[in-house]
Design a protein around this motif. Structure first.
Motif, PDB file in Angstrom:
ATOM      1  N   PRO A 121      -8.524  10.658  -4.334  1.00 48.56           N
ATOM      2  CA  PRO A 121      -6.937  11.695  -4.414  1.00 48.56           C
ATOM      3  C   PRO A 121      -7.781  13.000  -3.909  1.00 48.56           C
ATOM      4  O   PRO A 121      -7.985  13.662  -4.944  1.00 48.56           O
ATOM      5  CB  PRO A 121      -6.490  11.228  -4.982  1.00 48.56           C
ATOM      6  CG  PRO A 121      -6.950  10.721  -6.128  1.00 48.56           C
ATOM      7  CD  PRO A 121      -8.656  10.083  -6.135  1.00 48.56           C
ATOM      8  N   ALA A 122      -6.965  13.765  -2.306  1.00 48.24           N
ATOM      9  CA  ALA A 122      -7.338  14.614  -2.414  1.00 48.24           C
ATOM     10  C   ALA A 122      -5.787  14.741  -1.657  1.00 48.24           C
ATOM     11  O   ALA A 122      -4.931  14.268  -0.361  1.00 48.24           O
ATOM     12  CB  ALA A 122      -8.004  14.483  -1.389  1.00 48.24           C
ATOM     13  N   ILE A 123      -6.158  16.421  -1.583  1.00 50.62           N
ATOM     14  CA  ILE A 123      -4.646  17.355  -0.621  1.00 50.62           C
ATOM     15  C   ILE A 123      -5.914  18.114   0.441  1.00 50.62           C
ATOM     16  O   ILE A 123      -6.579  18.806   0.167  1.00 50.62           O
ATOM     17  CB  ILE A 123      -4.115  17.810  -1.834  1.00 50.62           C
ATOM     18  CG1 ILE A 123      -4.629  19.041  -2.861  1.00 50.62           C
ATOM     19  CG2 ILE A 123      -2.836  17.330  -2.204  1.00 50.62           C
ATOM     20  CD1 ILE A 123      -3.419  19.756  -3.584  1.00 50.62           C
ATOM     21  N   GLU A 168       0.801  -1.150  -0.425  1.00 47.51           N
ATOM     22  CA  GLU A 168       0.439   0.009   0.411  1.00 47.51           C
ATOM     23  C   GLU A 168       0.708   1.262   0.017  1.00 47.51           C
ATOM     24  O   GLU A 168       1.690   1.043   0.585  1.00 47.51           O
ATOM     25  CB  GLU A 168      -1.003  -0.124   1.513  1.00 47.51           C
ATOM     26  CG  GLU A 168      -1.931  -1.179   1.151  1.00 47.51           C
ATOM     27  CD  GLU A 168      -2.655  -1.727   2.124  1.00 47.51           C
ATOM     28  OE1 GLU A 168      -3.020  -0.498   3.386  1.00 47.51           O
ATOM     29  OE2 GLU A 168      -4.183  -1.978   2.678  1.00 47.51           O
ATOM     30  N   MET A 169       0.344   2.138  -0.875  1.00 48.11           N
ATOM     31  CA  MET A 169       1.468   3.559  -0.723  1.00 48.11           C
ATOM     32  C   MET A 169       0.356   4.448  -0.692  1.00 48.11           C
ATOM     33  O   MET A 169      -0.499   4.387  -2.015  1.00 48.11           O
ATOM     34  CB  MET A 169       2.275   3.369  -2.639  1.00 48.11           C
ATOM     35  CG  MET A 169       3.598   2.071  -2.298  1.00 48.11           C
ATOM     36  SD  MET A 169       3.915   1.901  -3.172  1.00 48.11           S
ATOM     37  CE  MET A 169       2.877   0.844  -4.094  1.00 48.11           C
ATOM     38  N   GLY A 170       0.207   5.174  -0.016  1.00 45.56           N
ATOM     39  CA  GLY A 170      -0.854   6.932   0.195  1.00 45.56           C
ATOM     40  C   GLY A 170      -2.175   5.468   0.184  1.00 45.56           C
ATOM     41  O   GLY A 170      -3.120   6.977  -0.467  1.00 45.56           O
ATOM     42  N   GLY A 171      -2.770   4.505   0.543  1.00 45.03           N
ATOM     43  CA  GLY A 171      -3.942   4.254   0.630  1.00 45.03           C
ATOM     44  C   GLY A 171      -4.332   2.981  -1.319  1.00 45.03           C
ATOM     45  O   GLY A 171      -5.020   2.210  -1.854  1.00 45.03           O
ATOM     46  N   SER A 174      -3.176   4.310 -12.721  1.00 46.47           N
ATOM     47  CA  SER A 174      -1.680   5.049 -12.580  1.00 46.47           C
ATOM     48  C   SER A 174      -1.418   6.374 -11.830  1.00 46.47           C
ATOM     49  O   SER A 174      -0.566   6.453 -11.433  1.00 46.47           O
ATOM     50  CB  SER A 174      -1.312   5.398 -13.613  1.00 46.47           C
ATOM     51  OG  SER A 174       0.046   5.596 -14.048  1.00 46.47           O
ATOM     52  N   LEU A 175      -2.380   7.456 -12.003  1.00 42.06           N
ATOM     53  CA  LEU A 175      -2.588   8.613 -12.478  1.00 42.06           C
ATOM     54  C   LEU A 175      -3.213   8.805 -10.299  1.00 42.06           C
ATOM     55  O   LEU A 175      -2.276   9.769  -9.204  1.00 42.06           O
ATOM     56  CB  LEU A 175      -3.717   9.582 -12.558  1.00 42.06           C
ATOM     57  CG  LEU A 175      -3.705  10.979 -12.781  1.00 42.06           C
ATOM     58  CD1 LEU A 175      -2.617  11.305 -11.951  1.00 42.06           C
ATOM     59  CD2 LEU A 175      -5.511  11.371 -12.793  1.00 42.06           C
ATOM     60  N   GLN A 176      -3.601   7.477  -9.535  1.00 43.59           N
ATOM     61  CA  GLN A 176      -3.716   8.029  -8.265  1.00 43.59           C
ATOM     62  C   GLN A 176      -2.820   8.061  -7.549  1.00 43.59           C
ATOM     63  O   GLN A 176      -2.425   8.647  -6.736  1.00 43.59           O
ATOM     64  CB  GLN A 176      -4.211   6.848  -8.200  1.00 43.59           C
ATOM     65  CG  GLN A 176      -5.945   7.109  -7.734  1.00 43.59           C
ATOM     66  CD  GLN A 176      -7.034   5.868  -7.686  1.00 43.59           C
ATOM     67  OE1 GLN A 176      -6.769   4.406  -8.220  1.00 43.59           O
ATOM     68  NE2 GLN A 176      -7.951   6.215  -7.387  1.00 43.59           N
ATOM     69  N   LEU A 177      -1.905   6.695  -8.256  1.00 43.74           N
ATOM     70  CA  LEU A 177      -0.433   5.957  -7.374  1.00 43.74           C
ATOM     71  C   LEU A 177       0.756   7.552  -7.605  1.00 43.74           C
ATOM     72  O   LEU A 177       1.016   8.171  -6.469  1.00 43.74           O
ATOM     73  CB  LEU A 177       0.334   5.245  -8.292  1.00 43.74           C
ATOM     74  CG  LEU A 177       1.370   4.628  -7.466  1.00 43.74           C
ATOM     75  CD1 LEU A 177       1.357   4.261  -5.725  1.00 43.74           C
ATOM     76  CD2 LEU A 177       2.004   3.448  -8.130  1.00 43.74           C
TER      77      LEU A 177
END
Length: 789
Positions: A668-670, A544-547, A633-636
């Motif tokens: 995905p969020a910031i 898991e990387m960033g979920g 791919s974009l999420q990661l």
């Protein structure tokens, strides 16, 4: 006429004999209770004989599959009804043959006329036929009854107890008389839940007995329906002059007529419980070979003996407690909700027990071909393993069709009290892909974290070496050992331990394992996995990387693990020392939640007020043709390059109106102070073909800093589109990833984006990353996050 052998039936039809002719009353009842659905229907006639009923149903408007196990019957049916259209005449033993010729979409009507008393495994066949009924369909059984049949011919008839038993597990059962025949219409199959039940209290001071677990050449288990109305295994009390294995062999012969050699009887488990307060010791004896013809040798104790599919044992009604516990000791999980028992598994020195239906062979080949056609098994050793290892033997609680599903579906074998999956047999394509990624040499010794048996057997088959499989769950390990004994190669060792601590030292080969595979989602990489791996060996694991999870193939080079391949996937969560839930911050009374899978939890002061305000939207101009085809791919990329990254999850339908995120999905969020931005895809073009439908990514934002955060997301998407998606013909390029031990100084790390975990430091270098670096708008997200803490 009480034939039992196929040759007798062939002679019957060869002599010109047939069935009782279809009566007018039967025709009327069929028209009344089983009319052809509007637009036409499909019917299955079981035991069609010379085909009179099949021809009648075709004339009424059904499309009919008429099956019989004798060549003579089918030949006469084709000859006598040559002018009838809409009937397929099929020579098929409905009890034993592969049902592949039957219609895969099911039937509106299934009939069994005058054949049910000749069926050997009645409950199993009715269960399988019920699975082939379409919604609203009916099973019609037309049978003589004992009451209306002369004593010398009662072998062709059913008594009232059997008719009652036939109706168990159906929503409705209608019975009519058809000129002395019972005409039964069964609708709404709802198999009974299995219950473990006791007999009346015994008068002894203690009970000591042996139960025989016997399977046929299709792997089905023998059970008898006792006159007490419950299912039991062959067996009984010991005499005091024999051992447990001898007692089981004797009882088997006395009750069923089957003969076994004592050398083929193996005591596999001792069970200790009580019966109405009296201690009970039961030996579970596995019979691996037998001869003889199945008979009901003790009719005063048993009504009949039948072989049952293992996957149906959870829906057979009442089972005698010791029998249910014995079945569970051989195939853990096939019967749920059992009473407590003290179990002493024995180191059974016995061979694997063969036996599988033809259907399993066919489905296994089809599953293997699906995986091969998908490109997941390019090597012949992996292909051969998929074609050979009996997957269904490691998931006996599900049907063959579910066990050999070649698509993107795992078989869940254990859940917690909330229904969350704890253990499963992974999708076959993913298992093949991960084994291919190991690049095993002949004779390789492999470590597996997370047991089950099937995946380990695949590995053992591919390499021809040895597999050490470790799991923290005692139930999973017990189950794995049982299945490996039943159907394994003898090259897999199952160990109960925390797999995050690696294999026990005495099982680690000199120089380390040639390969290691982790079969559950990992938030981090255990240091011992690297330490126990040989130089140049491969570790394949879902990380898991960033979920977001990817199955990554790492190659060991000294202290560093270098990624050699990525596969999009999902597994059950880890339960050992590394298991940790992601920090979650609920928002709007739990309608939304922020998940911080890696990195610190940011402050959310003022965020709820912002979410009740205006939503800011920015189009990225970046589109895709198939939803989610590139999203992973974009999420990661976003998770590993953006400061302040988190995931925004929607838990209530009301939240969708606010955020545009569907219930039970996340984005995905910031986060920056009291502001938030996140990324979703929106359909912008509809089309007749799904592959031509178009979506576009949008950045949505709330709060004062929302527009600035949204612009950062837009810049990330645009950079990804220009420099990463375009790098690969498949639509994306993987990053260069290296994993370094925790504590490695920054100066000793290669250039790239660093993701720190407890035990490791991950360094990502994305293609075109320097050019792709999105510049912060006004202020850095790191500064904004800091202000919100």
């Amino acid at each position: 006429m009480t034939y039992t052998e196929r040759g007798e039936w062939e002679q019957h039809y060869g002599d010109g004999k047939g069935w009782r002719r279809l009566g007018e009353r039967e025709r009327q009842l069929l028209a009344e209770h089983a009319p052809v659905p509007v637009g036409g229907g499909r019917a299955l006639e079981v035991g069609c004989g010379t085909g009179e009923l099949g021809a009648h149903l075709a004339g009424a408007g059904y499309t009919v599959d008429a099956v019989d196990f004798t060549e003579g019957a089918i030949a006469r049916a084709r000859e006598e009804h040559a002018g009838i259209e809409g009937v397929r005449w099929l020579q098929l033993d409905i009890e034993r043959d592969d049902p592949a010729p039957l219609h895969e979409d099911g039937y509106d009507l299934i009939t069994m006329r005058l054949v049910y008393p000749f069926v050997r495994d009645r409950r199993r066949l009715v269960h399988e036929l019920s699975r082939r009924l379409r919604e609203g369909g009916a099973l019609v059984v037309i049978t003589p009854t004992v009451e209306n049949t002369p004593a010398e011919r009662r072998g062709i008839a059913l008594d009232e107890d059997e008719i009652t038993l036939l109706g168990e597990g159906w929503e409705t059962v209608e019975r009519r008389d058809a000129d002395g025949l019972a005409f039964l219409v069964l609708r709404g199959p709802c198999p009974l839940a299995t219950r473990a039940v006791e007999k009346q209290p015994t008068t002894g001071h203690a009970l000591t007995g042996a139960l025989a677990v016997v399977t046929d050449d299709a792997g089905r288990v023998l059970l008898g329906r006792s006159t007490r109305g419950m299912l039991e295994l062959p067996g009984g009390k010991t005499t005091g002059r024999e051992d447990f294995a001898g007692a089981a062999v004797r009882e088997l012969a006395e009750e069923t007529g089957l003969v076994a050699d004592p050398s083929d009887a193996h005591v596999v488990t001792m069970l200790v419980d009580d019966s109405h307060g009296i201690p009970r010791l039961t030996a579970v004896v596995r019979i691996t070979a037998w001869t003889g013809t199945l008979t009901n040798a003790e009719p005063e104790l048993f009504d009949r003996w039948e072989f049952f599919d293992l996957h149906a044992l959870a829906r057979v009604g009442d089972v005698f407690v010791p029998a249910a516990l014995a079945l569970d000791s051989v195939w853990p999980g096939v019967i749920p909700d059992l009473p407590p028992v003290v179990s002493y598994p024995l180191a059974a020195d016995r061979p694997p027990v063969p036996g599988e239906p033809e259907e399993a062979v066919r489905l296994r080949q089809e599953m293997a071909q699906t995986v091969i056609d998908g490109g997941w098994a390019p090597s012949e050793p992996v292909r051969d393993a998929l074609r050979t290892v009996p997957r269904h033997r490691f998931a006996p609680e599900v049907s063959l069709a579910d066990a050999y599903d070649g698509g993107d579906r795992a078989v869940v074998t254990r859940r917690d009290e909330t229904g969350t999956s704890l253990s499963s047999v992974s999708a076959a394509w993913l298992q093949a892909d991960m084994i291919e990624s190991l690049r095993l040499r002949p004779g390789a010794i492999v470590f597996e974290a997370g047991s089950g048996g099937y995946n380990a057997e695949l590995i053992a088959h591919v390499a021809g070496g040895r597999v050490v499989s470790v799991d923290i769950d005692p139930w999973v390990v017990r189950r794995t050992r049982a299945f490996l004994t039943e159907a394994g190669s003898g090259r897999v060792t199952a160990v109960e331990a925390d797999a995050a601590l690696g294999a026990p030292a005495h099982l680690v080969p000199r120089g380390g394992f040639d390969g290691s595979v982790i079969t559950y989602n990992c938030a981090d990489i255990s240091p011992v996995w690297r330490e126990q791996l040989s130089e140049g060996g491969r570790l394949v694991m879902p990380l898991e990387m960033g979920g977001y999870t990817r199955a990554i193939a790492f190659e060991k080079r000294g202290e560093v693990l270098r990624a050699r391949g990525f596969t999009y996937c999902g597994f059950v969560r880890d339960q050992g020392q590394q298991g940790r839930p992601a920090p979650v911050v609920p928002v709007l009374d739990g309608a939304l939640a922020l998940r911080f899978d890696d990195g610190p939890v940011a402050g959310t002061a003022g965020l709820e007020e912002a979410l009740r305000g205006r939503r800011h939207e920015v189009a990225t101009g970046v589109t895709m043709r198939a939803a989610n085809s590139y999203f992973g791919s974009l999420q990661l990329f976003a998770a590993t390059t953006l400061a302040g990254f988190c995931r925004l999850a929607s838990h209530q339908e009301s939240a969708e109106a606010v955020t545009g995120i569907a219930k039970d999905r996340d984005a995905p969020a910031i986060l920056g102070g009291s502001s938030l931005a996140y990324l979703i895809h929106v359909q912008t073009k509809d089309a007749a073909r799904r592959e031509d439908t178009e979506w576009e990514w949008f950045a949505y934002a709330f709060g004062e800093q929302g527009p600035a955060l949204a612009e950062q997301l837009v810049a990330t998407v645009v950079a990804w589109d220009r420099h990463i998606r375009a790098e690969d013909n498949d639509g994306h390029a993987d990053p260069i990833l290296t994993v370094h031990p925790a504590g490695t100084p920054d100066g000793a790390l290669p250039a790239g984006d660093v993701l720190d975990k407890v035990h490791s430091r991950l360094v990502f270098r994305w293609p075109g990353r320097d050019a792709a670096l999105p510049r912060p708008v006004e202020r850095s997200v790191a500064d904004i996050v800091t202000e919100g803490v």
